[in-house]
Design an enzyme around this catalytic site. Sequence first.
Site, PDB file in Angstrom:
ATOM      1  N   GLU A 119       0.831  -1.211   0.000  1.00 59.13           N
ATOM      2  CA  GLU A 119       0.000   0.000   0.000  1.00 59.13           C
ATOM      3  C   GLU A 119       0.861   1.255   0.000  1.00 59.13           C
ATOM      4  OE1 GLU A 119      -3.717  -1.335   2.818  1.00 59.13           O
ATOM      5  OE2 GLU A 119      -2.725   0.574   3.160  1.00 59.13           O
TER       6      GLU A 119
ATOM      7  N   CYS B  41       2.641   8.512   1.896  1.00 62.75           N
ATOM      8  CA  CYS B  41       2.763   7.572   3.006  1.00 62.75           C
ATOM      9  C   CYS B  41       3.296   6.271   2.410  1.00 62.75           C
ATOM     10  CB  CYS B  41       1.382   7.392   3.638  1.00 62.75           C
ATOM     11  SG  CYS B  41       1.365   6.209   4.969  1.00 62.75           S
TER      12      CYS B  41
ATOM     13  N   CYS C 197       3.748  -6.963   8.188  1.00 63.90           N
ATOM     14  CA  CYS C 197       4.486  -6.545   9.388  1.00 63.90           C
ATOM     15  C   CYS C 197       4.430  -7.658  10.422  1.00 63.90           C
ATOM     16  CB  CYS C 197       3.877  -5.274   9.975  1.00 63.90           C
ATOM     17  SG  CYS C 197       4.821  -4.628  11.383  1.00 63.90           S
TER      18      CYS C 197
ATOM     19  N   CYS D 214       0.426  -5.601  15.958  1.00 64.66           N
ATOM     20  CA  CYS D 214      -0.384  -4.688  16.771  1.00 64.66           C
ATOM     21  C   CYS D 214      -1.873  -5.008  16.598  1.00 64.66           C
ATOM     22  CB  CYS D 214      -0.101  -3.236  16.383  1.00 64.66           C
ATOM     23  SG  CYS D 214       1.617  -2.780  16.637  1.00 64.66           S
TER      24      CYS D 214
ATOM     25  N   CYS E  34      -4.198  -2.864  14.148  1.00 70.02           N
ATOM     26  CA  CYS E  34      -3.642  -2.546  12.830  1.00 70.02           C
ATOM     27  C   CYS E  34      -3.904  -3.670  11.832  1.00 70.02           C
ATOM     28  CB  CYS E  34      -2.136  -2.303  12.979  1.00 70.02           C
ATOM     29  SG  CYS E  34      -1.287  -2.106  11.399  1.00 70.02           S
TER      30      CYS E  34
ATOM     31  N   CYS F 117      -4.167   1.740   8.130  1.00 69.10           N
ATOM     32  CA  CYS F 117      -3.011   0.984   7.677  1.00 69.10           C
ATOM     33  C   CYS F 117      -3.345  -0.473   7.346  1.00 69.10           C
ATOM     34  CB  CYS F 117      -2.014   1.063   8.840  1.00 69.10           C
ATOM     35  SG  CYS F 117      -0.514   0.195   8.664  1.00 69.10           S
TER      36      CYS F 117
HETATM   37  N1  SAH Z   1       5.234   0.324  11.981  1.00 69.21           N
HETATM   38  C1  SAH Z   1       5.392   1.711  12.147  1.00 69.21           C
HETATM   39  C2  SAH Z   1       4.976   2.518  10.950  1.00 69.21           C
HETATM   40  C3  SAH Z   1       3.728   2.068  10.245  1.00 69.21           C
HETATM   41  S1  SAH Z   1       2.236   2.174  11.161  1.00 69.21           S
HETATM   42  C4  SAH Z   1       4.644   2.177  13.393  1.00 69.21           C
HETATM   43  O1  SAH Z   1       3.867   1.418  13.939  1.00 69.21           O
HETATM   44  O2  SAH Z   1       4.896   3.301  13.806  1.00 69.21           O
HETATM   45  C5  SAH Z   1       1.960   3.911  11.048  1.00 69.21           C
HETATM   46  C6  SAH Z   1       0.904   4.448  11.980  1.00 69.21           C
HETATM   47  O3  SAH Z   1      -0.395   3.941  11.632  1.00 69.21           O
HETATM   48  C7  SAH Z   1       1.160   4.099  13.429  1.00 69.21           C
HETATM   49  O4  SAH Z   1       1.273   5.248  14.231  1.00 69.21           O
HETATM   50  C8  SAH Z   1      -0.054   3.275  13.759  1.00 69.21           C
HETATM   51  O5  SAH Z   1      -0.404   3.405  15.048  1.00 69.21           O
HETATM   52  C9  SAH Z   1      -1.120   3.809  12.817  1.00 69.21           C
HETATM   53  N2  SAH Z   1      -2.274   2.902  12.708  1.00 69.21           N
HETATM   54  C10 SAH Z   1      -2.271   1.576  12.483  1.00 69.21           C
HETATM   55  N3  SAH Z   1      -3.530   1.083  12.514  1.00 69.21           N
HETATM   56  C11 SAH Z   1      -4.357   2.133  12.739  1.00 69.21           C
HETATM   57  C12 SAH Z   1      -5.772   2.269  12.891  1.00 69.21           C
HETATM   58  N4  SAH Z   1      -6.586   1.242  12.798  1.00 69.21           N
HETATM   59  N5  SAH Z   1      -6.260   3.510  13.141  1.00 69.21           N
HETATM   60  C13 SAH Z   1      -5.431   4.584  13.236  1.00 69.21           C
HETATM   61  N6  SAH Z   1      -4.103   4.514  13.112  1.00 69.21           N
HETATM   62  C14 SAH Z   1      -3.555   3.302  12.870  1.00 69.21           C
HETATM   63 FE1  SF4 Z   2       3.367  -3.038  12.238  1.00 70.60          FE
HETATM   64 FE2  SF4 Z   2       0.952  -1.942  12.117  1.00 70.60          FE
HETATM   65 FE3  SF4 Z   2       2.160  -2.227  14.472  1.00 70.60          FE
HETATM   66 FE4  SF4 Z   2       3.114  -0.409  12.714  1.00 70.60          FE
HETATM   67  S1  SF4 Z   2       1.112  -0.375  13.712  1.00 70.60           S
HETATM   68  S2  SF4 Z   2       4.291  -1.907  13.931  1.00 70.60           S
HETATM   69  S3  SF4 Z   2       2.661  -1.505  10.784  1.00 70.60           S
HETATM   70  S4  SF4 Z   2       1.514  -3.908  13.117  1.00 70.60           S
END
Ligand code: SAH
Ligand code: SF4
Length: 369
Positions: free
Chosen positions: A122, A135, A142, A146, A149, A361
């Site tokens: 993406e 972005c 990944c 998380c 995510c 994301c």
């Molecule tokens: N892995 C890195 C960068 C990619 S994620 C990190 O975690 O920082 C980038 C951002 O997207 C992160 O701050 C993450 O918290 C946010 N993100 C992921 N899932 C999300 C969601 N469902 N709603 C809002 N922000 C989200």
């Molecule tokens: Fe990976 Fe998503 Fe967590 Fe960023 S927020 S570290 S992309 S799992």
Amino acid sequence: MSPTSVSQVQSPDRSSRSAHHSGKTAVAVELGTVKPLLGASLAELTEWVQQQGQPAYRGKQLYQWIYEKGARSISDISVFSKQWRETVANVSIGRSTIHFRSVAPDDTVKYLLKLADGQIIETVGIPTEKRLTVCVSAQVGCAMGCDFCATGKGGFKRNLAKHEIVDQILTVQQDFGRRVSNIVFMGMGEPLLNADNVVEAVKCLNQDVGIGQRNITISTVGIRDRIRQLAEHQLQVTLAVSLHASNQRLREQLIPSARPYPLDELIAECREYVKLTGRRLSFEYILLAGVNDLPEHAAELANHLRGFQCHVNLIPYNPIQEADYKRPNPQRIKAFVDVLEKKKIAVSVRYSRGLEADAACGQLRASKA
Ligand code: SAH
Ligand code: SF4
């Protein structure tokens, strides 16, 4: 993934310079065979064309066609003789193809890009009047898992190569027909688990695509020692650290990979980063209703950040199919902001743009790939 391994291709007499800018390198030998041409410096491309029996100025032309005109294959490069283009027709520049494209009402464009091996990533283009922000993804998938995510829910496939990172910016630039001004590594994947390629891509984007390092933000969930290692590169980029919780117990619940890395140690490493680089650092904090958005969480967070010249970005949760968190209402968000502001912490609320285009994301990939 030590910072020195970035420089594997340097010759010893140039040890103080980056591989990217060095002259005679092993890279030129690999170009067109192991490595696509995208990502190579002017010196490397010049050396490569000479190896192919072409005059040196062809290197400059190739460089301009790749980075300025966005050539997708050597056969596009009309200033080269037909005969030579045919000879090197199978050499790859390393561009992706647009597999899917969706435009949100606010003009944010979300892309699924198909890589040479068929993997899908993406990328998002976010326009304003003055800026065009991209972005970018750093990995396919990944491994951090998380809980909020969509990328994390989909698992990890592989790291992106340097050219696959650079390609995302060129693709958005070409599709919008205007120059990219800012880059955020907030797409798929964890940049500091692919630090060598991310650092090399940042240098290329800076030197060859012309994007100021100060306009580049690397977002990380925080991997032990990697923030300090990044500092050693002395890049001028901004670091964003995804905190998302005000204590270790809560953080582990949201970010399973945070288990071996206590919050206190992470914040200490962040303070060290600022000291070593003199650069700004921001913390990202996703707001999940009833989970981490209470005033006491804000107070706890403020305690951790006491005396830290940082900025906190609050990100109201974007709903994803695979989780049942909720976005807090505006009053709750305001109450959280108020607590931080009272404690003199710089804070802003960042709504993701293009929500209609599966903005969270990893979400678009999960639904369309
Ligand atoms: N892995 C890195 C960068 C990619 S994620 C990190 O975690 O920082 C980038 C951002 O997207 C992160 O701050 C993450 O918290 C946010 N993100 C992921 N899932 C999300 C969601 N469902 N709603 C809002 N922000 C989200
Ligand atoms: Fe990976 Fe998503 Fe967590 Fe960023 S927020 S570290 S992309 S799992």
